[in-house]
Design a protein around this motif. Structure first.
Motif, PDB file in Angstrom:
ATOM      1  N   PHE A   1       0.823  -1.210   0.000  1.00 49.20           N
ATOM      2  CA  PHE A   1       0.000   0.000   0.000  1.00 49.20           C
ATOM      3  C   PHE A   1       0.858   1.261   0.000  1.00 49.20           C
ATOM      4  O   PHE A   1       0.497   2.268  -0.608  1.00 49.20           O
ATOM      5  CB  PHE A   1      -0.930   0.000   1.224  1.00 49.20           C
ATOM      6  CG  PHE A   1      -2.083  -0.946   1.103  1.00 49.20           C
ATOM      7  CD1 PHE A   1      -3.214  -0.597   0.380  1.00 49.20           C
ATOM      8  CD2 PHE A   1      -2.025  -2.208   1.693  1.00 49.20           C
ATOM      9  CE1 PHE A   1      -4.285  -1.477   0.261  1.00 49.20           C
ATOM     10  CE2 PHE A   1      -3.092  -3.088   1.569  1.00 49.20           C
ATOM     11  CZ  PHE A   1      -4.221  -2.729   0.846  1.00 49.20           C
ATOM     12  N   THR A   2       2.011   1.189   0.674  1.00 50.60           N
ATOM     13  CA  THR A   2       2.925   2.332   0.703  1.00 50.60           C
ATOM     14  C   THR A   2       3.471   2.624  -0.694  1.00 50.60           C
ATOM     15  O   THR A   2       3.517   3.777  -1.138  1.00 50.60           O
ATOM     16  CB  THR A   2       4.095   2.072   1.666  1.00 50.60           C
ATOM     17  OG1 THR A   2       3.589   1.837   2.979  1.00 50.60           O
ATOM     18  CG2 THR A   2       5.031   3.275   1.708  1.00 50.60           C
ATOM     19  N   GLU A   3       3.865   1.564  -1.407  1.00 54.15           N
ATOM     20  CA  GLU A   3       4.403   1.736  -2.753  1.00 54.15           C
ATOM     21  C   GLU A   3       3.326   2.226  -3.721  1.00 54.15           C
ATOM     22  O   GLU A   3       3.578   3.089  -4.567  1.00 54.15           O
ATOM     23  CB  GLU A   3       5.003   0.417  -3.243  1.00 54.15           C
ATOM     24  CG  GLU A   3       6.270   0.008  -2.502  1.00 54.15           C
ATOM     25  CD  GLU A   3       6.901  -1.242  -3.082  1.00 54.15           C
ATOM     26  OE1 GLU A   3       6.763  -1.453  -4.303  1.00 54.15           O
ATOM     27  OE2 GLU A   3       7.527  -2.004  -2.330  1.00 54.15           O
ATOM     28  N   LEU A   4       2.122   1.678  -3.596  1.00 50.14           N
ATOM     29  CA  LEU A   4       1.022   2.144  -4.434  1.00 50.14           C
ATOM     30  C   LEU A   4       0.694   3.605  -4.116  1.00 50.14           C
ATOM     31  O   LEU A   4       0.363   4.392  -5.012  1.00 50.14           O
ATOM     32  CB  LEU A   4      -0.221   1.276  -4.223  1.00 50.14           C
ATOM     33  CG  LEU A   4      -0.196  -0.106  -4.869  1.00 50.14           C
ATOM     34  CD1 LEU A   4      -1.413  -0.916  -4.438  1.00 50.14           C
ATOM     35  CD2 LEU A   4      -0.155   0.012  -6.384  1.00 50.14           C
TER      36      LEU A   4
ATOM     37  N   ALA B   1       2.113   7.207 -18.580  1.00 52.04           N
ATOM     38  CA  ALA B   1       3.471   7.662 -18.253  1.00 52.04           C
ATOM     39  C   ALA B   1       4.457   6.498 -18.211  1.00 52.04           C
ATOM     40  O   ALA B   1       5.672   6.702 -18.299  1.00 52.04           O
ATOM     41  CB  ALA B   1       3.477   8.412 -16.923  1.00 52.04           C
ATOM     42  N   PHE B   2       3.938   5.271 -18.098  1.00 51.50           N
ATOM     43  CA  PHE B   2       4.826   4.103 -18.076  1.00 51.50           C
ATOM     44  C   PHE B   2       5.624   3.988 -19.364  1.00 51.50           C
ATOM     45  O   PHE B   2       6.678   3.344 -19.400  1.00 51.50           O
ATOM     46  CB  PHE B   2       4.011   2.822 -17.858  1.00 51.50           C
ATOM     47  CG  PHE B   2       3.386   2.270 -19.121  1.00 51.50           C
ATOM     48  CD1 PHE B   2       4.076   1.361 -19.913  1.00 51.50           C
ATOM     49  CD2 PHE B   2       2.128   2.676 -19.530  1.00 51.50           C
ATOM     50  CE1 PHE B   2       3.513   0.859 -21.083  1.00 51.50           C
ATOM     51  CE2 PHE B   2       1.557   2.186 -20.690  1.00 51.50           C
ATOM     52  CZ  PHE B   2       2.251   1.269 -21.476  1.00 51.50           C
TER      53      PHE B   2
ATOM     54  N   PHE C   1      -0.066   3.006 -11.827  1.00 51.51           N
ATOM     55  CA  PHE C   1      -0.330   1.794 -12.593  1.00 51.51           C
ATOM     56  C   PHE C   1       0.958   1.016 -12.870  1.00 51.51           C
ATOM     57  O   PHE C   1       0.961  -0.212 -12.849  1.00 51.51           O
ATOM     58  CB  PHE C   1      -1.035   2.140 -13.907  1.00 51.51           C
ATOM     59  CG  PHE C   1      -1.568   0.943 -14.628  1.00 51.51           C
ATOM     60  CD1 PHE C   1      -2.638   0.232 -14.116  1.00 51.51           C
ATOM     61  CD2 PHE C   1      -1.000   0.519 -15.820  1.00 51.51           C
ATOM     62  CE1 PHE C   1      -3.141  -0.883 -14.775  1.00 51.51           C
ATOM     63  CE2 PHE C   1      -1.488  -0.592 -16.486  1.00 51.51           C
ATOM     64  CZ  PHE C   1      -2.562  -1.292 -15.964  1.00 51.51           C
ATOM     65  N   THR C   2       2.035   1.736 -13.130  1.00 44.38           N
ATOM     66  CA  THR C   2       3.324   1.080 -13.363  1.00 44.38           C
ATOM     67  C   THR C   2       3.764   0.297 -12.135  1.00 44.38           C
ATOM     68  O   THR C   2       4.193  -0.859 -12.239  1.00 44.38           O
ATOM     69  CB  THR C   2       4.405   2.124 -13.713  1.00 44.38           C
ATOM     70  OG1 THR C   2       4.027   2.826 -14.894  1.00 44.38           O
ATOM     71  CG2 THR C   2       5.756   1.454 -13.930  1.00 44.38           C
TER      72      THR C   2
END
Length: 216
Positions: free
Chosen positions: A6-9, A161-162, A170-171
């Protein structure tokens, strides 16, 4: 799912939000400038802006991202660093969305009765005063539904943007899904996009209600 996921998202969501708000900040006013250029009596200026709009609307945003990022090197042999990735995203998004907003503004401006301009002139209003005090409030109300659709599309387009390796939400979700062998991160990302669009729709609806007093 652990806290780190969740932190990374969340960090990816912040990047997506930056792309979203910076694109709106620059593309909304730029679109108005382009619209005036498109409507200009100067044939050269009108032709240039018409060509620009045609290119931006007629080619994929992903391709535009790639051109803006790699263009400086392949066209001018200018080496760009990794820091330029985010700048390239904002440039491409702003140029793309300004073209769409320009056409929306143009259609709204051309739909305004000419009698309003004539009446304002009789009352002693300058062209600037006429635009900001009479035309602009009506224009905002008239183009809001179309602008809202573009803004909702922008929320989802941030995922593009990926294409030049900018780590938006999303990436990161795809990377987590691949690493954890589960689609849960992608489902969470989808939920974030959905909630974000609900918020955007709510805000735009409130703005539309604010301008409802211009309804005939």
């Amino acid at each position: 799912m652990d806290l780190q996921t969740f932190t990374e998202l969340g960090s990816g969501l912040l990047v997506s939000l930056e792309i979203f708000f910076l694109t709106l900040l620059f593309s909304l006013p730029l679109g108005m400038v382009v619209a005036f250029g498109r409507m200009s009596k100067n044939r050269i200026l009108s032709a240039v802006t018409k060509f620009y709009i045609s290119v931006m609307r007629g080619t994929p945003l992903m391709l535009q991202l790639i051109v803006v990022y790699f263009g400086p090197y392949y066209l001018f042999r200018i080496r760009v660093g990794a820091d330029y990735r985010f700048t390239a995203v904002i440039l491409a998004f702003v140029l793309n969305y300004a073209a769409y907003f320009a056409e929306i503004y143009r259609s709204g401006l051309q739909a305004m009765p000419k009698g309003q301009y004539e009446a304002a002139k009789v009352l002693g209003y300058s062209k600037t005063q006429t635009f900001f005090h009479i035309i602009l409030p009506q224009l905002i109300k008239q183009v809001l539904p179309a602008v809202t659709n573009e803004i909702i599309t922008l929320v989802k387009d941030t995922s593009l943007a990926f294409a030049i390796a900018v780590a938006e939400m999303f990436t990161i979700a795809k990377q987590l899904a691949a690493a954890q062998a589960t689609i849960v991160p992608l489902m969470i990302a989808g939920l974030y996009y959905y909630v974000f669009n609900l918020i955007v729709s709510f805000v735009m609806e409130r703005i539309e209600k604010h301008y409802a007093y211009y309804r005939n």
